[in-house]
Design a protein around this motif. Structure first.
Motif, PDB file in Angstrom:
ATOM      1  N   VAL A 332      50.937  28.497 101.663  1.00 64.96           N
ATOM      2  CA  VAL A 332      50.287  29.399 100.698  1.00 64.96           C
ATOM      3  C   VAL A 332      51.157  30.633 100.459  1.00 64.96           C
ATOM      4  CG1 VAL A 332      48.293  30.919 100.339  1.00 64.96           C
ATOM      5  CG2 VAL A 332      47.948  28.590 101.190  1.00 64.96           C
ATOM      6  N   CYS A 333      51.718  31.193 101.518  1.00 68.19           N
ATOM      7  CA  CYS A 333      52.591  32.370 101.368  1.00 68.19           C
ATOM      8  C   CYS A 333      53.783  32.050 100.468  1.00 68.19           C
ATOM      9  CB  CYS A 333      53.087  32.845 102.729  1.00 68.19           C
ATOM     10  SG  CYS A 333      51.904  33.801 103.671  1.00 68.19           S
ATOM     11  N   ALA A 334      54.436  30.930 100.726  1.00 67.38           N
ATOM     12  CA  ALA A 334      55.623  30.566  99.950  1.00 67.38           C
ATOM     13  C   ALA A 334      55.291  30.381  98.480  1.00 67.38           C
ATOM     14  CB  ALA A 334      56.246  29.298 100.530  1.00 67.38           C
ATOM     15  N   GLU A 335      54.127  29.841  98.202  1.00 70.59           N
ATOM     16  CA  GLU A 335      53.746  29.538  96.821  1.00 70.59           C
ATOM     17  C   GLU A 335      53.258  30.768  96.053  1.00 70.59           C
ATOM     18  OE1 GLU A 335      52.197  24.973  97.760  1.00 70.59           O
ATOM     19  OE2 GLU A 335      50.800  26.664  97.732  1.00 70.59           O
ATOM     20  N   THR A 336      52.857  31.795  96.765  1.00 71.67           N
ATOM     21  CA  THR A 336      52.253  32.955  96.099  1.00 71.67           C
ATOM     22  C   THR A 336      53.109  34.216  96.210  1.00 71.67           C
ATOM     23  OG1 THR A 336      50.884  33.397  98.068  1.00 71.67           O
ATOM     24  CG2 THR A 336      49.907  32.056  96.329  1.00 71.67           C
ATOM     25  N   GLY A 337      54.435  34.024  96.321  1.00 77.33           N
ATOM     26  CA  GLY A 337      55.342  35.165  96.237  1.00 77.33           C
ATOM     27  C   GLY A 337      55.538  35.930  97.513  1.00 77.33           C
ATOM     28  N   GLU A 338      55.214  35.317  98.658  1.00 74.85           N
ATOM     29  CA  GLU A 338      55.383  35.963  99.963  1.00 74.85           C
ATOM     30  C   GLU A 338      54.662  37.307 100.046  1.00 74.85           C
ATOM     31  OE1 GLU A 338      56.409  34.495 102.450  1.00 74.85           O
ATOM     32  OE2 GLU A 338      57.777  32.899 101.803  1.00 74.85           O
ATOM     33  N   PRO A 339      53.345  37.308  99.850  1.00 75.32           N
ATOM     34  CA  PRO A 339      52.617  38.564 100.061  1.00 75.32           C
ATOM     35  C   PRO A 339      52.780  39.034 101.501  1.00 75.32           C
ATOM     36  CG  PRO A 339      51.094  36.701  99.920  1.00 75.32           C
ATOM     37  CD  PRO A 339      52.443  36.195  99.516  1.00 75.32           C
ATOM     38  N   HIS A 340      52.910  40.323 101.657  1.00 71.02           N
ATOM     39  CA  HIS A 340      53.090  40.910 102.990  1.00 71.02           C
ATOM     40  C   HIS A 340      51.860  40.613 103.831  1.00 71.02           C
ATOM     41  CE1 HIS A 340      54.895  44.515 105.318  1.00 71.02           C
ATOM     42  NE2 HIS A 340      54.105  43.843 106.124  1.00 71.02           N
ATOM     43  N   MET A 341      52.060  39.963 104.978  1.00 70.02           N
ATOM     44  CA  MET A 341      50.924  39.572 105.812  1.00 70.02           C
ATOM     45  C   MET A 341      50.394  40.778 106.594  1.00 70.02           C
ATOM     46  SD  MET A 341      50.044  36.474 105.263  1.00 70.02           S
ATOM     47  CE  MET A 341      49.289  35.721 106.693  1.00 70.02           C
ATOM     48  N   ILE A 342      49.636  41.584 105.852  1.00 66.01           N
ATOM     49  CA  ILE A 342      48.994  42.776 106.382  1.00 66.01           C
ATOM     50  C   ILE A 342      47.758  42.978 105.517  1.00 66.01           C
ATOM     51  CG2 ILE A 342      50.258  44.371 104.864  1.00 66.01           C
ATOM     52  CD1 ILE A 342      50.434  46.343 107.161  1.00 66.01           C
ATOM     53  N   THR A 343      46.778  43.730 106.015  1.00 71.73           N
ATOM     54  CA  THR A 343      45.572  43.969 105.221  1.00 71.73           C
ATOM     55  C   THR A 343      45.942  44.542 103.856  1.00 71.73           C
ATOM     56  OG1 THR A 343      44.278  44.409 107.213  1.00 71.73           O
ATOM     57  CG2 THR A 343      43.393  45.246 105.136  1.00 71.73           C
ATOM     58  N   SER A 382      52.588  43.390  95.837  1.00 73.10           N
ATOM     59  CA  SER A 382      51.872  42.234  96.377  1.00 73.10           C
ATOM     60  C   SER A 382      52.737  40.980  96.436  1.00 73.10           C
ATOM     61  CB  SER A 382      50.634  41.948  95.524  1.00 73.10           C
ATOM     62  OG  SER A 382      51.005  41.498  94.223  1.00 73.10           O
ATOM     63  N   GLY A 383      53.681  40.841  95.520  1.00 72.95           N
ATOM     64  CA  GLY A 383      54.470  39.624  95.423  1.00 72.95           C
ATOM     65  C   GLY A 383      54.036  38.721  94.289  1.00 72.95           C
ATOM     66  N   TYR A 384      53.031  39.143  93.515  1.00 72.69           N
ATOM     67  CA  TYR A 384      52.520  38.257  92.466  1.00 72.69           C
ATOM     68  C   TYR A 384      53.568  37.979  91.384  1.00 72.69           C
ATOM     69  CZ  TYR A 384      51.819  41.506  88.532  1.00 72.69           C
ATOM     70  OH  TYR A 384      52.008  42.350  87.464  1.00 72.69           O
ATOM     71  N   LEU A 385      54.534  38.883  91.218  1.00 80.16           N
ATOM     72  CA  LEU A 385      55.588  38.660  90.223  1.00 80.16           C
ATOM     73  C   LEU A 385      56.485  37.485  90.612  1.00 80.16           C
ATOM     74  CD1 LEU A 385      56.588  42.376  89.527  1.00 80.16           C
ATOM     75  CD2 LEU A 385      55.287  40.853  88.013  1.00 80.16           C
ATOM     76  N   GLU A 386      56.566  37.202  91.910  1.00 82.59           N
ATOM     77  CA  GLU A 386      57.392  36.091  92.395  1.00 82.59           C
ATOM     78  C   GLU A 386      56.567  34.830  92.643  1.00 82.59           C
ATOM     79  OE1 GLU A 386      59.336  39.862  92.893  1.00 82.59           O
ATOM     80  OE2 GLU A 386      57.451  39.190  93.778  1.00 82.59           O
ATOM     81  N   MET A 387      55.310  34.839  92.310  1.00 81.83           N
ATOM     82  CA  MET A 387      54.405  33.710  92.554  1.00 81.83           C
ATOM     83  C   MET A 387      54.839  32.479  91.766  1.00 81.83           C
ATOM     84  SD  MET A 387      50.288  33.855  91.946  1.00 81.83           S
ATOM     85  CE  MET A 387      49.216  32.464  92.299  1.00 81.83           C
ATOM     86  N   ASP A 388      54.644  31.288  92.333  1.00 80.24           N
ATOM     87  CA  ASP A 388      54.927  30.045  91.624  1.00 80.24           C
ATOM     88  C   ASP A 388      54.178  30.045  90.294  1.00 80.24           C
ATOM     89  OD1 ASP A 388      55.826  27.002  91.885  1.00 80.24           O
ATOM     90  OD2 ASP A 388      53.769  27.042  91.133  1.00 80.24           O
ATOM     91  N   GLN A 389      54.919  29.873  89.207  1.00 78.74           N
ATOM     92  CA  GLN A 389      54.318  30.031  87.884  1.00 78.74           C
ATOM     93  C   GLN A 389      53.240  28.990  87.605  1.00 78.74           C
ATOM     94  OE1 GLN A 389      55.002  32.729  85.845  1.00 78.74           O
ATOM     95  NE2 GLN A 389      53.164  31.960  84.805  1.00 78.74           N
ATOM     96  N   ASN A 390      53.448  27.767  88.037  1.00 76.37           N
ATOM     97  CA  ASN A 390      52.435  26.732  87.806  1.00 76.37           C
ATOM     98  C   ASN A 390      51.133  27.056  88.540  1.00 76.37           C
ATOM     99  OD1 ASN A 390      54.109  25.171  86.164  1.00 76.37           O
ATOM    100  ND2 ASN A 390      54.960  24.053  87.914  1.00 76.37           N
TER     101      ASN A 390
END
Length: 499
Positions: A332-343, A382-390
Motif C-alpha cells: 500500500v505504501c509503495a502504491e500511494t507515494g510512500e506516505p510518511h509512516m507517522i500520524t 503526504s506523497g499523493y503527488l507520487e501516488m500510482d496514477q491508476n
C-alpha cells in the motif's frame, strides 16, 4: 566544565502509546508524576491531546479534564509539552474550526498544563502555520518543531534542509529530530542531524527515537557526540520495547562519555518500581531491550501504531494474520507515494491494509482518509503527488470521492466560522470544557457513559502505590549488610533474600 545534557520525559505519552496502545490509566500517571516532576527533566511530554481525550473517555471511561488538572497540580515545576497540529483532527485535517483549536490550546495553557507545543513540521504541509505559530507565541508557548525522519525516495538531503529552513522561518524555538519508526542508524543520524543543525542556526536541538529496531541507544550516543542538547527518554516498563530508550541507560551512557546528567535517578528508580507494580496489578505487559529487526525497515510502522494495530486485530480475531497485514502495508505504501509512516498516515495505511487482507480483495473498500489523500487534502508532504496514477484514478472515480470533495468545500468554509455559530451544534450555554468534550467526541453518548463510570471518582487508583511494603523494600535494598528479611503474621510468614 562538562556539558550538561537535558532530558524530556515521554513515559505517559509515547511510552504508553508505544507499549500499551495508549492505555495507561490516569491513576497510574498520577502515581508517578510528582516523582518525574521533581527529578530535573527539561520537559514532560504529556498525553493531553485530543486523541488521548477520546481514548480516555471511550476506552478507559475516565475524565480527561480531571487528567489535565492533575498534570498541572502534580507537575508544577516542569514544562508540560503536548503534540498539537493546527487541527484538532489529524485524521480529518480539513474538518475543524480554527477558533475551537485555539480554545482547546488556550484552555490547556490557562489550566497550567501546557507550556510547550510540538509540531510535526514536515508531515501534513504548512498551510496553517502562518496563523498557528503566531497564536502559540502570543499565548507564551514554546514552539518545538520536529524534523521527521523517514526512508523513501522523496526524503533526500535537500528535502531535510529545505524543511528545516521552513520551520525556522515560521518561528521554531527548538528543533528536534523525530524518528517515529525507529529507523535511524549511526550513519543516518549523523547525516540528518548535521543537516538539521546546519540549517537551524543556534536553536537548541533534541532527539526523539524509538527502540523498535534496537538501535536507539546507539543513535543517542552518536547524537551526544554530535552535540545534541536534549534526549527523549522514558521510565521502564514504558521505556524500550517500541518506545523511547530508558532514562537510566541513556544517563549511564552520557556519564561514560563525560557529560553531566542533572537528574535524580534514585527518585526515578522509585517511580519505575511503582510502575512495574502497577503494571502487574493492571495485567499490563512489561518490556526489555529490543533486538535488531530488519523487517522494520521494510514496513516502517511506528511502534505505537504496531501495538494499536495488533490490539485491534485481536479484537477482530485476526491476530493470526498480522504478518499478512504487514506485507500488505509495504504494498500500500509503495502504491500511494510512500506516505510518511507517522500520524495520521501510518494509522490509515495500516487500516487500509487490514481491510484489504480481511476482505481478500485489494481496495474493494477504500477508507475515506485514503480518498481524501488522493484528493490532495493532506498536502504536498503526504506523497499523493507520487501516488500510482491508476490507483488514484480508481479512488477518485468512487461515488464517495464526489461526496468528500463536496464536504471538503463546506468544511474549509467552516474552518473560519465564528465560534458562536459553531457552538450552536452542541449547545450555546455550555462551558468551554463541556463544549470541547462534545466537539471532540461528536456528541454526548460516550461522555454520558464516562460520567456514569466516574460518578464516585475520576479514575481507577492502584492499591500497590500507597503500600508501605514497597517503601520498606526500597530502604532495605540500600542496606548491603542485610541479606534476609522475614515477616510473620500469625501462622503465615514471608521471607525475602537478597539475590
Amino acid at each position: 566544565m562538562a556539558k550538561v545534557l537535558e532530558f524530556v520525559d515521554t513515559t505517559t505519552r509515547d511510552g504508553s502509546q508505544s507499549n500499551w496502545a495508549a492505555g495507561m490509566p490516569v491513576g497510574m500517571m498520577e502515581a508517578i508524576l510528582e516523582d518525574i516532576d521533581k527529578s530535573g527533566f527539561k520537559s514532560i511530554c504529556s498525553p493531553l491531546m485530543q486523541l488521548q481525550f477520546k481514548k480516555v473517555i471511550r476506552d478507559l471511561k475516565e475524565d480527561p479534564w480531571a487528567m489535565v488538572r492533575m498534570f498541572a497540580e502534580k507537575a508544577p515545576l516542569t514544562k508540560k509539552c503536548v503534540i498539537l497540529q493546527p487541527s484538532l483532527w489529524p485524521f480529518d485535517i480539513v474538518n475543524f474550526n480554527r477558533e475551537a483549536v485555539e480554545l482547546f490550546t488556550r484552555k490547556l495553557a490557562e489550566m497550567g498544563a501546557l507550556q510547550r507545543v510540538k509540531i510535526t513540521g514536515n508531515v501534513m504541509g504548512h498551510k496553517h502555520y502562518h496563523w498557528f505559530v503566531p497564536f502559540l507565541k502570543k499565548n507564551g508557548l514554546e514552539v518545538v518543531f520536529a524534523l521527521c525522519y523517514y526512508i523513501s525516495p522523496r526524503h533526500t538531503d535537500e528535502y531535510y534542509a529545505e524543511k528545516t529552513r521552513m520551520m525556522v522561518d515560521y518561528g521554531a524555538d527548538v528543533m528536534y529530530l523525530k524518528d517515529a519508526g525507529g529507523l535511524l542508524d549511526i550513519d543516518n543520524v549523523r547525516r540528518v542531524y548535521n543537516i538539521m543543525k546546519a540549517n537551524s542556526g543556534d536553536l537548541p536541538t533534541e532527539i526523539h527515537s524509538h527502540c523498535t529496531t534496537g538501535l536507539a541507544d546507539a543513535v543517542y550516543v552518536e547524537a551526544m557526540k554530535l552535540g545534541c542538547d536534549a534526549y527523549h527518554v522514558a521510565l521502564p516498563p514504558l521505556a524500550e520495547g517500541t518506545a523511547q530508550p530508558s532514562v537510566f541507560t541513556v544517563a549511564e551512557n552520557a556519564k561514560a562519555l563525560g557529560f553531566d546528567v542533572n537528574l535524580d535517578l534514585d527518585r526515578l528508580q522509585h517511580a519505575s518500581k511503582k510502575l512495574y507494580a502497577m503494571a502487574k496489578e493492571a495485567g499490563l505487559p512489561t518490556f526489555g531491550p529490543t533486538r535488531y529487526k530488519v523487517a522494520q525497515y521494510q514496513h516502517r510502522i511506528p511502534g505505537g501504531v504496531i501495538s494499536n494495530m495488533i490490539h485491534q486485530l485481536k479484537e477482530l480475531r485476526l491476530e493470526n494474520r498480522v504478518d499478512e497485514v504487514m506485507e500488505e502495508v509495504i504494498r500500500v505504501c509503495a502504491e500511494t507515494g510512500e506516505p510518511h509512516m507517522i500520524t495520521p498516515y501510518s494509522q490509515f495505511v495500516c487500516t487500509q491494509a487490514a481491510i484489504n487482507v480481511a476482505l481478500g480483495e485489494r481496495y474493494k473498500v477504500v477508507i475515506d482518509e485514503y480518498i481524501q489523500f488522493a484528493l490532495g487534502n493532506y498536502s504536498e508532504d503526504s506523497g499523493y503527488l507520487e501516488m500510482d496514477q491508476n490507483l488514484k484514478d480508481h479512488f477518485l472515480s468512487l461515488p464517495r470521492a464526489k461526496e468528500l470533495a463536496a464536504q471538503t468545500k463546506a468544511q474549509e468554509e467552516a474552518q473560519n466560522m465564528p465560534l458562536s455559530e459553531f457552538r450552536k451544534q452542541f449547545g450555546t450555554n455550555l462551558s468551554d470544557e463541556e463544549f470541547l468534550l462534545r466537539y471532540i467526541m461528536n456528541g454526548t453518548k460516550e461522555i454520558d457513559v464516562m460520567r456514569e463510570a466516574t460518578k464516585d471518582r475520576p479514575w481507577r487508583t492502584f492499591s500497590c502505590v500507597d503500600s508501605p511494603i514497597l517503601d520498606l523494600i526500597d530502604e532495605l535494598e540500600k542496606q548491603p549488610h542485610i541479606t534476609q528479611v522475614q515477616v510473620r503474621q500469625g501462622d503465615a510468614s514471608l521471607t525475602l533474600r537478597r539475590g
